[in-house]
Design an enzyme around this catalytic site. Structure first.
Site, PDB file in Angstrom:
ATOM      1  N   TYR A 268      38.672  39.645  41.630  1.00 61.70           N
ATOM      2  CA  TYR A 268      39.047  40.641  42.631  1.00 61.70           C
ATOM      3  C   TYR A 268      37.805  41.394  43.106  1.00 61.70           C
ATOM      4  O   TYR A 268      36.915  41.692  42.295  1.00 61.70           O
ATOM      5  CB  TYR A 268      40.019  41.671  42.036  1.00 61.70           C
ATOM      6  CG  TYR A 268      41.440  41.183  41.889  1.00 61.70           C
ATOM      7  CD1 TYR A 268      42.355  41.358  42.915  1.00 61.70           C
ATOM      8  CD2 TYR A 268      41.860  40.563  40.721  1.00 61.70           C
ATOM      9  CE1 TYR A 268      43.669  40.932  42.778  1.00 61.70           C
ATOM     10  CE2 TYR A 268      43.167  40.128  40.567  1.00 61.70           C
ATOM     11  CZ  TYR A 268      44.071  40.317  41.603  1.00 61.70           C
ATOM     12  OH  TYR A 268      45.359  39.891  41.466  1.00 61.70           O
TER      13      TYR A 268
ATOM     14  N   TYR B 268      43.128  33.750  36.660  1.00 59.95           N
ATOM     15  CA  TYR B 268      42.110  34.558  35.978  1.00 59.95           C
ATOM     16  C   TYR B 268      42.583  34.971  34.590  1.00 59.95           C
ATOM     17  O   TYR B 268      43.778  35.104  34.338  1.00 59.95           O
ATOM     18  CB  TYR B 268      41.715  35.771  36.819  1.00 59.95           C
ATOM     19  CG  TYR B 268      42.812  36.746  37.190  1.00 59.95           C
ATOM     20  CD1 TYR B 268      43.234  37.733  36.309  1.00 59.95           C
ATOM     21  CD2 TYR B 268      43.413  36.681  38.440  1.00 59.95           C
ATOM     22  CE1 TYR B 268      44.227  38.635  36.664  1.00 59.95           C
ATOM     23  CE2 TYR B 268      44.414  37.581  38.807  1.00 59.95           C
ATOM     24  CZ  TYR B 268      44.823  38.549  37.918  1.00 59.95           C
ATOM     25  OH  TYR B 268      45.800  39.429  38.268  1.00 59.95           O
TER      26      TYR B 268
ATOM     27  N   ARG C 299      46.451  34.594  33.933  1.00 58.53           N
ATOM     28  CA  ARG C 299      47.483  34.794  34.956  1.00 58.53           C
ATOM     29  C   ARG C 299      47.568  33.556  35.846  1.00 58.53           C
ATOM     30  O   ARG C 299      46.544  33.033  36.284  1.00 58.53           O
ATOM     31  CB  ARG C 299      47.145  35.989  35.877  1.00 58.53           C
ATOM     32  CG  ARG C 299      47.202  37.382  35.327  1.00 58.53           C
ATOM     33  CD  ARG C 299      48.546  37.942  34.948  1.00 58.53           C
ATOM     34  NE  ARG C 299      49.760  37.474  35.556  1.00 58.53           N
ATOM     35  CZ  ARG C 299      50.355  37.963  36.641  1.00 58.53           C
ATOM     36  NH1 ARG C 299      49.816  38.949  37.294  1.00 58.53           N
ATOM     37  NH2 ARG C 299      51.500  37.476  37.076  1.00 58.53           N
TER      38      ARG C 299
ATOM     39  N   HIS D  96      48.339  33.954  41.982  1.00 64.79           N
ATOM     40  CA  HIS D  96      49.370  34.780  42.604  1.00 64.79           C
ATOM     41  C   HIS D  96      48.782  35.650  43.695  1.00 64.79           C
ATOM     42  O   HIS D  96      47.580  35.934  43.705  1.00 64.79           O
ATOM     43  CB  HIS D  96      50.064  35.670  41.557  1.00 64.79           C
ATOM     44  CG  HIS D  96      49.124  36.634  40.893  1.00 64.79           C
ATOM     45  ND1 HIS D  96      48.349  36.286  39.809  1.00 64.79           N
ATOM     46  CD2 HIS D  96      48.803  37.912  41.170  1.00 64.79           C
ATOM     47  CE1 HIS D  96      47.600  37.320  39.446  1.00 64.79           C
ATOM     48  NE2 HIS D  96      47.846  38.326  40.271  1.00 64.79           N
TER      49      HIS D  96
ATOM     50  N   HIS E  16      49.629  39.422  45.433  1.00 71.19           N
ATOM     51  CA  HIS E  16      50.431  40.647  45.349  1.00 71.19           C
ATOM     52  C   HIS E  16      50.959  41.000  46.736  1.00 71.19           C
ATOM     53  O   HIS E  16      50.185  41.017  47.707  1.00 71.19           O
ATOM     54  CB  HIS E  16      49.570  41.811  44.837  1.00 71.19           C
ATOM     55  CG  HIS E  16      49.085  41.626  43.427  1.00 71.19           C
ATOM     56  ND1 HIS E  16      49.767  42.112  42.342  1.00 71.19           N
ATOM     57  CD2 HIS E  16      47.986  41.010  42.934  1.00 71.19           C
ATOM     58  CE1 HIS E  16      49.099  41.809  41.231  1.00 71.19           C
ATOM     59  NE2 HIS E  16      48.013  41.135  41.560  1.00 71.19           N
TER      60      HIS E  16
HETATM   61 FE   LIG Z   1      46.722  40.116  40.086  1.00 67.02          FE
END
Ligand SMILES: [Fe+3]
Lengths: 183, 240
Positions: B105, B144, B154, B157, B159
């Site tokens: 991110y 990640y 995870r 995905h 959000h």
């Molecule tokens: Fe996330």
């Protein structure tokens, strides 16, 4: 035809990326007439530690006690008065500036709706903040339905420094847990 | 005072509990007292109005926000925002954020040792059209690691945050990708026991929206709460 609502998922730890463009800690434009209040507080977890990186959304009526009525949408011009979106700091502290909402009707005291989004919350939490020294609190249908001790978690306190400054914490878990709503 | 219909409570099984023991961060952040039922009045049945004036030209194209092209597989994500009565939600604000193709991110708090992409911030927003439709161009996000449990990753995905017609319809969710081997292992995806509810969080490959030679298409529809029946009132002429 009926559909089922999409399952809620947490905003995760990095929601600032997507939500920050609309952060606004002043719910009304400068110069709007009304009773100005500055609110500050902290979001705390079950061990009394500050909740980091939470986003809080706020929604309230204007000083005349009115909400915008939905126009034909999509609309060209946004109406964001009475809406706030703020981020809590790493120690859970948050703050915003608003105008006290006007009278809302016989059994509703001035209040704001508050939604909390954070890592660890698979669904956002919904609560309300009420104002101190407000006679209408006694007749409010929501406050009236709560037991003594819990009701007080929704009413901000006056700060020591200035009458314009209100203090209000959001406690997610524990003995001082804030009242949250099935909204 | 206007009498606005409230919104239906979500069907049992569609929404997660706050305490979800497999998801570590929920343990100290979940309320222990039962939620108090809040009847919907104007505070809940209204909301801010989001207009086109808020949006910029590249807000729905996450691959076009910088000087160069981001790394990774370009994809189109489109769908409709509907309510539980299958009516389109027009003018809904849809916000999206995600990791880059390497699973990182663009956020100071992300310590995953994967490269940042100077050409990818990973956020966008759009308003739904008259059919409730929305569309984003983006990059397929990478998986990640996270610290929830040993060797936790995870699934890929995106959000999503949706602002419908009222504060009571507010929804934040995540979109997943079909066939992701990490899905059975993820406590966030598996927060509801209903298999069909989980399946609705997984986008579908959309051949018709795929751009030949350029970008694979994925379809992800989002359903917000539906209004309760309007209180009985004198007929205003004509059928509705
Ligand atoms: Fe996330």
């Amino acid at each position: 035809m009926s559909l089922l609502m999409t399952t809620s998922q947490t905003v995760g730890p990095f929601s600032r990326i997507g939500l920050q463009w609309l952060y606004r800690d002043r719910l009304f434009a400068d110069g709007t007439r009304g009773v100005a209040r500055r609110v500050s507080g902290r979001i705390l977890d079950g061990e009394g530690r500050g909740v980091d990186g939470a986003t809080i959304e706020l929604w309230q009526a204007n000083p005349q006690g009115r909400y915008p009525s939905p126009l034909s949408s999509p609309c060209a011009n946004s109406k964001l008065e009475g809406f706030g979106r703020i981020e809590a700091s790493a120690d859970g502290a948050f703050g915003f500036h608003t105008l006290k909402p006007g009278a809302l009707g016989a059994d509703q005291a001035p209040h704001m709706l508050v939604a909390v989004f954070a890592r660890g919350l698979l669904r956002h939490l919904v609560t309300r903040m009420y104002f101190p020294d407000e006679g209408a609190n006694d007749g409010d249908h929501v406050l009236g339905s709560l037991e003594t001790g819990r009701r007080e978690t929704l009413i901000a306190r006056c700060g020591d420094d200035s009458p314009d400054h209100l203090l209000w914490d959001i406690v997610l878990q524990g003995p001082a847990e804030t009242v949250f709503f099935d909204c | 005072m206007s009498k606005t219909a409230g919104f239906r409570r979500p069907m049992v099984g569609t929404q997660p509990d706050y305490l979800s023991p497999g998801y570590g961060s929920s343990r100290l952040r979940s309320p222990t007292r039962p939620l108090v039922l809040l009847l919907h009045r104007e505070s809940e049945t209204t909301g801010p109005l989001f207009g086109a004036d808020l949006l910029g030209p590249s807000d729905s194209d996450l691959t076009g926000q910088h000087a160069g092209e981001p790394l990774g597989a370009r994809i189109l994500v489109s769908g409709r925002v509907l309510d539980e009565n299958a009516r389109p939600v027009v003018g809904a604000l849809v916000e999206l954020w995600q990791a880059n193709s390497a699973g990182r991110y663009a956020h100071a708090g992300d310590s995953h040792e994967a490269p940042l992409d100077p050409n990818f911030t990973g956020c966008g927003r759009v308003l739904t059209d008259e059919r409730g439709g929305y569309r984003f161009t983006t990059i397929r996000p990478g998986e990640y690691p996270w610290r929830n449990h040993y060797n936790a990753w995870r699934p890929a995905h995106i959000h999503f945050s949706v602002f419908g017609p009222a504060f009571a319809t507010r929804l934040v969710t995540q979109m997943y990708f079909p066939g992701d081997p990490l899905l059975p292992w993820d406590p966030i995806f598996n927060c509801v026991p209903d298999e069909k509810a989980r399946a609705r969080l997984v986008a579908q490959f959309d051949w018709e929206c795929t751009l030949p030679g350029r970008a694979m298409g994925y379809r992800f529809d989002i359903v917000l709460r539906g209004r309760e029946a309007t209180p009985l009132q004198p007929a205003a002429g004509g059928r509705s």
